[in-house]
Design a protein around this motif. Structure first.
Motif, PDB file in Angstrom:
ATOM      1  N   ASP A   1     -37.270  16.922 -26.530  1.00 31.07           N
ATOM      2  CA  ASP A   1     -37.358  18.282 -27.075  1.00 31.07           C
ATOM      3  C   ASP A   1     -38.813  18.639 -27.385  1.00 31.07           C
ATOM      4  O   ASP A   1     -39.112  19.791 -27.692  1.00 31.07           O
ATOM      5  CB  ASP A   1     -36.564  18.396 -28.395  1.00 31.07           C
ATOM      6  CG  ASP A   1     -35.069  18.205 -28.179  1.00 31.07           C
ATOM      7  OD1 ASP A   1     -34.609  18.380 -27.039  1.00 31.07           O
ATOM      8  OD2 ASP A   1     -34.369  17.869 -29.157  1.00 31.07           O
ATOM      9  N   PHE A   2     -39.693  17.641 -27.337  1.00 27.43           N
ATOM     10  CA  PHE A   2     -41.079  17.844 -27.775  1.00 27.43           C
ATOM     11  C   PHE A   2     -42.070  17.618 -26.634  1.00 27.43           C
ATOM     12  O   PHE A   2     -41.798  16.840 -25.716  1.00 27.43           O
ATOM     13  CB  PHE A   2     -41.403  16.887 -28.932  1.00 27.43           C
ATOM     14  CG  PHE A   2     -40.419  17.016 -30.064  1.00 27.43           C
ATOM     15  CD1 PHE A   2     -40.560  18.011 -31.013  1.00 27.43           C
ATOM     16  CD2 PHE A   2     -39.328  16.168 -30.141  1.00 27.43           C
ATOM     17  CE1 PHE A   2     -39.632  18.163 -32.025  1.00 27.43           C
ATOM     18  CE2 PHE A   2     -38.392  16.305 -31.160  1.00 27.43           C
ATOM     19  CZ  PHE A   2     -38.541  17.304 -32.111  1.00 27.43           C
ATOM     20  N   THR A   3     -43.211  18.311 -26.751  1.00 25.67           N
ATOM     21  CA  THR A   3     -44.257  18.087 -25.748  1.00 25.67           C
ATOM     22  C   THR A   3     -45.583  17.688 -26.404  1.00 25.67           C
ATOM     23  O   THR A   3     -46.513  17.301 -25.707  1.00 25.67           O
ATOM     24  CB  THR A   3     -44.503  19.348 -24.888  1.00 25.67           C
ATOM     25  OG1 THR A   3     -44.738  20.443 -25.766  1.00 25.67           O
ATOM     26  CG2 THR A   3     -43.312  19.645 -23.988  1.00 25.67           C
ATOM     27  N   ASP A   4     -45.659  17.802 -27.725  1.00 25.32           N
ATOM     28  CA  ASP A   4     -46.881  17.381 -28.429  1.00 25.32           C
ATOM     29  C   ASP A   4     -46.666  16.022 -29.083  1.00 25.32           C
ATOM     30  O   ASP A   4     -45.573  15.731 -29.570  1.00 25.32           O
ATOM     31  CB  ASP A   4     -47.259  18.393 -29.509  1.00 25.32           C
ATOM     32  CG  ASP A   4     -47.903  19.633 -28.902  1.00 25.32           C
ATOM     33  OD1 ASP A   4     -48.155  19.626 -27.679  1.00 25.32           O
ATOM     34  OD2 ASP A   4     -48.143  20.599 -29.649  1.00 25.32           O
ATOM     35  N   TYR A   5     -47.721  15.242 -29.128  1.00 31.69           N
ATOM     36  CA  TYR A   5     -47.613  13.872 -29.651  1.00 31.69           C
ATOM     37  C   TYR A   5     -47.128  13.841 -31.096  1.00 31.69           C
ATOM     38  O   TYR A   5     -46.213  13.100 -31.438  1.00 31.69           O
ATOM     39  CB  TYR A   5     -48.980  13.179 -29.535  1.00 31.69           C
ATOM     40  CG  TYR A   5     -48.942  11.739 -29.977  1.00 31.69           C
ATOM     41  CD1 TYR A   5     -48.408  10.765 -29.143  1.00 31.69           C
ATOM     42  CD2 TYR A   5     -49.438  11.354 -31.225  1.00 31.69           C
ATOM     43  CE1 TYR A   5     -48.353   9.443 -29.544  1.00 31.69           C
ATOM     44  CE2 TYR A   5     -49.387  10.028 -31.626  1.00 31.69           C
ATOM     45  CZ  TYR A   5     -48.852   9.085 -30.776  1.00 31.69           C
ATOM     46  OH  TYR A   5     -48.797   7.770 -31.183  1.00 31.69           O
ATOM     47  N   TYR A   6     -47.771  14.654 -31.950  1.00 30.47           N
ATOM     48  CA  TYR A   6     -47.396  14.637 -33.370  1.00 30.47           C
ATOM     49  C   TYR A   6     -46.220  15.579 -33.615  1.00 30.47           C
ATOM     50  O   TYR A   6     -46.324  16.783 -33.394  1.00 30.47           O
ATOM     51  CB  TYR A   6     -48.593  15.022 -34.245  1.00 30.47           C
ATOM     52  CG  TYR A   6     -49.675  13.966 -34.218  1.00 30.47           C
ATOM     53  CD1 TYR A   6     -49.476  12.745 -34.851  1.00 30.47           C
ATOM     54  CD2 TYR A   6     -50.856  14.181 -33.523  1.00 30.47           C
ATOM     55  CE1 TYR A   6     -50.456  11.755 -34.812  1.00 30.47           C
ATOM     56  CE2 TYR A   6     -51.842  13.185 -33.477  1.00 30.47           C
ATOM     57  CZ  TYR A   6     -51.630  11.988 -34.124  1.00 30.47           C
ATOM     58  OH  TYR A   6     -52.589  11.011 -34.072  1.00 30.47           O
ATOM     59  N   LEU A   7     -45.105  15.001 -34.070  1.00 34.11           N
ATOM     60  CA  LEU A   7     -43.881  15.785 -34.233  1.00 34.11           C
ATOM     61  C   LEU A   7     -43.795  16.431 -35.610  1.00 34.11           C
ATOM     62  O   LEU A   7     -43.043  17.385 -35.791  1.00 34.11           O
ATOM     63  CB  LEU A   7     -42.654  14.866 -34.088  1.00 34.11           C
ATOM     64  CG  LEU A   7     -42.613  13.907 -32.898  1.00 34.11           C
ATOM     65  CD1 LEU A   7     -41.380  13.029 -32.992  1.00 34.11           C
ATOM     66  CD2 LEU A   7     -42.622  14.699 -31.611  1.00 34.11           C
ATOM     67  N   ASP A   8     -44.568  15.923 -36.552  1.00 29.41           N
ATOM     68  CA  ASP A   8     -44.403  16.305 -37.961  1.00 29.41           C
ATOM     69  C   ASP A   8     -44.336  17.820 -38.169  1.00 29.41           C
ATOM     70  O   ASP A   8     -43.466  18.326 -38.867  1.00 29.41           O
ATOM     71  CB  ASP A   8     -45.560  15.762 -38.827  1.00 29.41           C
ATOM     72  CG  ASP A   8     -45.813  14.293 -38.596  1.00 29.41           C
ATOM     73  OD1 ASP A   8     -45.614  13.834 -37.463  1.00 29.41           O
ATOM     74  OD2 ASP A   8     -46.210  13.617 -39.557  1.00 29.41           O
TER      75      ASP A   8
END
Ligand SMILES: [Mg+2]
Length: 189
Positions: free
Chosen positions: A35-42
């Protein structure tokens, strides 16, 4: 003959880290890593500074490696590689949002590596956020920013956050993309 030196990352290379499963448990959500494409999910999964701080407290009470899952074929291929190569684990442990508490992450990672890969030499576990100072024959990592050392053959392990890096860009940097441990086996064995 000297064996070739091989540096191998842990999170998102040997295993899917426990960070997102713990977010899901904390928030009662069902996010998938893709669901994510950026390293940092926070910033995506934790809505406010207050929620972040609450989550980090929760995270510190857990061992995230209890929630990590090995990637397919990682164990088998690593075991085969270990017979031929001089293997060093090279993995970061300091989390910038939890600097003072990060000592725990060194211990959790060390213990997990020791238990999960009994054939590896713990004298060759390099736990550092400064991955670009090394000289080795081969390195496998999921972040381009970690592949800046003096390394003859650099392999970028495909992960949710690096899929948008083009083959052209990798070519210029002399980096080969691998999608799986089967790919690594084909290239290195
Ligand atoms: Mg990684």
């Amino acid at each position: 003959m000297n064996k070739k030196k091989l540096l191998i990352d842990v999170d998102e290379v040997l295993c899917n880290s426990g960070f997102l499963p713990l977010v899901n448990e904390f928030k009662n959500t069902n996010y998938k890593i893709d669901d994510f494409t950026d390293y940092y999910l926070d910033d995506y999964v934790l809505s406010s500074e207050k929620e972040k701080q609450k989550f980090y407290k929760f995270y510190l009470e857990k061992n995230s490696y209890d929630y990590a899952t090995l990637l397919p074929n990682a164990y088998e291929v690593l075991e085969k590689l270990n017979r031929i190569y001089d293997i060093y684990i090279c993995s970061a442990c300091v989390m910038f949002c939890m600097i003072e508490q990060s000592g725990k992450f060194f211990m959790d990672k060390y213990n997990w590596l020791l238990k999960t890969f009994p054939f590896l030499d713990p004298n060759k576990f390099i736990l550092t956020n400064s991955k670009n100072i090394f000289k080795a024959d081969i390195q496998i990592d999921d972040r381009l920013s970690n592949l800046g050392g003096d390394i003859s053959q650099k392999l970028l392990f495909t992960s949710y956050h690096n899929k948008n890096i083009s083959d052209k860009e990798l070519n210029i940097l002399n980096i080969i993309r691998v999608n799986s441990w089967k790919d690594i086996e084909k290239i290195l064995l």
